[in-house]
Design an enzyme around this catalytic site. Structure first.
Site, PDB file in Angstrom:
ATOM      1  N   TYR A   1       0.866  -1.179   0.000  1.00  0.00           N
ATOM      2  CA  TYR A   1       0.000   0.000   0.000  1.00  0.00           C
ATOM      3  C   TYR A   1       0.899   1.223   0.000  1.00  0.00           C
ATOM      4  O   TYR A   1       1.834   1.325   0.790  1.00  0.00           O
ATOM      5  CB  TYR A   1      -0.912  -0.005   1.232  1.00  0.00           C
TER       6      TYR A   1
ATOM      7  N   ASP B   1       9.490   2.392  -0.939  1.00  0.00           N
ATOM      8  CA  ASP B   1       8.540   3.135  -0.126  1.00  0.00           C
ATOM      9  C   ASP B   1       8.965   2.972   1.331  1.00  0.00           C
ATOM     10  O   ASP B   1       8.719   1.948   1.958  1.00  0.00           O
ATOM     11  CB  ASP B   1       7.125   2.590  -0.360  1.00  0.00           C
TER      12      ASP B   1
ATOM     13  N   LYS C   1       5.714  10.493   7.190  1.00  0.00           N
ATOM     14  CA  LYS C   1       5.552  10.172   8.616  1.00  0.00           C
ATOM     15  C   LYS C   1       6.609  10.822   9.519  1.00  0.00           C
ATOM     16  O   LYS C   1       6.512  11.996   9.814  1.00  0.00           O
ATOM     17  CB  LYS C   1       5.487   8.657   8.787  1.00  0.00           C
TER      18      LYS C   1
HETATM   19  N1  HOZ Z   1      -0.193   3.652   5.944  1.00  0.00           N
HETATM   20  C1  HOZ Z   1      -1.157   4.027   6.909  1.00  0.00           C
HETATM   21  C2  HOZ Z   1      -1.853   2.827   7.490  1.00  0.00           C
HETATM   22  N2  HOZ Z   1      -1.523   1.616   6.919  1.00  0.00           N
HETATM   23  C3  HOZ Z   1      -2.076   5.002   6.339  1.00  0.00           C
HETATM   24  C4  HOZ Z   1      -2.980   5.618   7.334  1.00  0.00           C
HETATM   25  C5  HOZ Z   1      -4.234   6.048   6.676  1.00  0.00           C
HETATM   26  O1  HOZ Z   1      -4.504   5.606   5.557  1.00  0.00           O
HETATM   27  O2  HOZ Z   1      -4.953   6.817   7.285  1.00  0.00           O
END
Ligand code: HOZ
Length: 447
Positions: free
Chosen positions: A152, A247, A275
């Protein structure tokens, strides 16, 4: 509004707010991962955070392992970051002009990450990856992007195919609303299977601009790469002229100061960050060697822009956060807290007779509930297919029991928990005690 099975009064204000929120925001949330829908509950609304703790609007207090999904390596409201923010906001929050803080933060990133001597700041990890794939296509003149199943990278159209995190949690790993043409050039490969990459590159190598991956997967829960896997990918990318886009939005400055690329000794061509480098404010960055980055506008023709990019508040918070990460000590501490939590969870699961597979990299950790028929010894999560087999019903029971006992974990089997430097060994031990009770509840419900 989803059925709420929380104890009646403890979450009253949250429930009232949620009832309003569902009429005003889709699913009542600003990001799907905050929904408790998949665990059959309604979300709690947070009033404040301090150190390792959260307090909700009903004054319930939690040991927090969401930690804003990764940015808060120093815990909530760290005094040095708060002070940096206050100081900066007195001077203004956005100029639409250059500021010294961008140069300072870029210098700090370059010092920690030798493969990132030049960066472009953006406003989120998603924007970083979206821009990085545009850059890779611009540099190579090739159309295809290879990604990993369950990976993701933010809600980026071309990569919302077999995507992890909320997309998997809520059952839409390949999102509607994205024209086929947009994902026609996206190739999806399984994690930890170098042979599949080898075959795909043999077949399509000349058309592939980039292989985009989380070096340690964190959006299907924590899945570290097998020994030698990343090195093999590097070699295949070199052989076929494919750019390796790492990533490191979650792992950058988390699993080591220099990210997973330092910890696992691999050289990406382009690195995406977010982050931690924003100290809890919205931020992202992508970077790599100068000959690549100089393709970005205005140095080069690949267009990328943003009104709030490199804004001084996020830069100031990021600088303060990274200043506290300049030695090995914080990473040793996170490692030791992580080990303590992992072995504690494993032990209480054994005692409760519940199969639990705890996977971890530094201060990122996920306890997976293996499919009902499997014991913990016979199961590990190596890729997306393994993660999808986990027992999400057991997870939901565990989540509810943890929440009600005062531990906030992500409301999904397919997420990483994040440790912070504000957590103490006592917090970890309290968490393990509460997990013992939660696992006993899982065992009782399973009969
Ligand atoms: N990568 C974060 C959680 N897997 C993203 C947080 C979000 O999408 O709010």
């Amino acid at each position: 509004m989803p059925k709420n099975r929380h104890a009646a009064n403890r979450f009253k204000k949250s429930q009232t707010l949620f009832a309003r929120a569902v009429g005003l925001m889709p699913g009542g949330v600003s990001s799907p991962v905050r929904s408790f829908q998949s665990v059959g509950l309604s979300p709690v609304f947070i009033y404040s955070g301090e150190g390792a703790y959260l307090v909700d609007v009903d004054s319930n207090r939690y040991i927090d392992y969401v930690m804003s999904y990764g940015p808060l390596i120093h815990g909530h409201a760290h005094p040095a970051i708060q002070a940096a923010l206050a100081k900066q906001s007195d001077r203004g929050t956005s100029f639409g002009c250059c500021c010294e803080e961008e140069v300072t933060l870029a210098t700090m990133i370059a010092a920690a990450m030798p493969h990132v001597p030049m960066v472009r700041f953006v406003n989120s990890g998603a924007e970083a990856v979206m821009s990085a794939i545009r850059l890779a296509r611009g540099i190579t003149g090739r159309p295809m992007i290879a990604k990993i199943a369950g990976g993701y990278h933010g809600a980026v159209d071309a990569l919302l195919v077999e995507a992890g995190s909320g997309a998997t949690t809520h059952g839409h790993p390949s999102s509607p609303g994205i024209p086929e043409a947009v994902t026609a050039d996206t190739l999806v490969l399984p994690f930890n299977e170098p042979l599949e990459v080898r075959h795909a590159f043999q077949q399509h190598g000349e058309r592939i601009a980039a292989l985009v991956l989380e070096l340690v997967m964190g959006n299907i829960g924590v899945v570290p790469p097998a020994a030698g896997y990343l090195q093999e990918l590097r070699e295949l990318c070199d052989r076929h002229g494919v750019l390796l886009v790492a990533d490191e939005v979650m792992t950058g400055f988390r699993v080591a100061r220099g990210g997973a690329q330092e910890r696992l000794n691999v050289r990406p061509d382009i690195t995406c960050l977010g982050k931690i480098i924003g100290g809890g404010l919205p931020v992202g960055a992508f970077g790599g060697r100068r000959e690549f980055m100089n393709h970005i506008s205005p140095a080069g023709p690949v267009y990328q822009a943003g009104t709030l990019s490199g804004n001084p508040l996020a830069m100031a918070a990021g600088i303060a956060a990274l200043r506290l990460l300049e030695t090995a000590e914080p990473y040793q501490r996170l490692e030791s807290l992580g080990q303590r939590l992992q072995s504690g969870l494993e032990e209480v699961a054994r005692k409760a007779g519940v199969a639990l597979v705890v996977q971890r990299c530094g201060g990122m950790i996920t306890p997976f509930f293996p499919p009902a028929a499997k014991g913990a010894g016979a199961f590990s999560v190596r890729n997306y297919a393994d993660a999808l087999r986990c027992d999400t019903r057991a997870f939901a029971l565990f989540f509810k029991a943890m929440l009600e006992s005062g531990v906030m974990i992500p409301p999904s089997q397919f997420e990483a928990w994040f440790l912070s430097l504000a957590h103490t060994p006592a917090d970890i031990d309290a968490t393990i005690d509460k997990a013992a009770a939660a696992l006993a509840a899982v065992a009782a419900a399973r009969g």
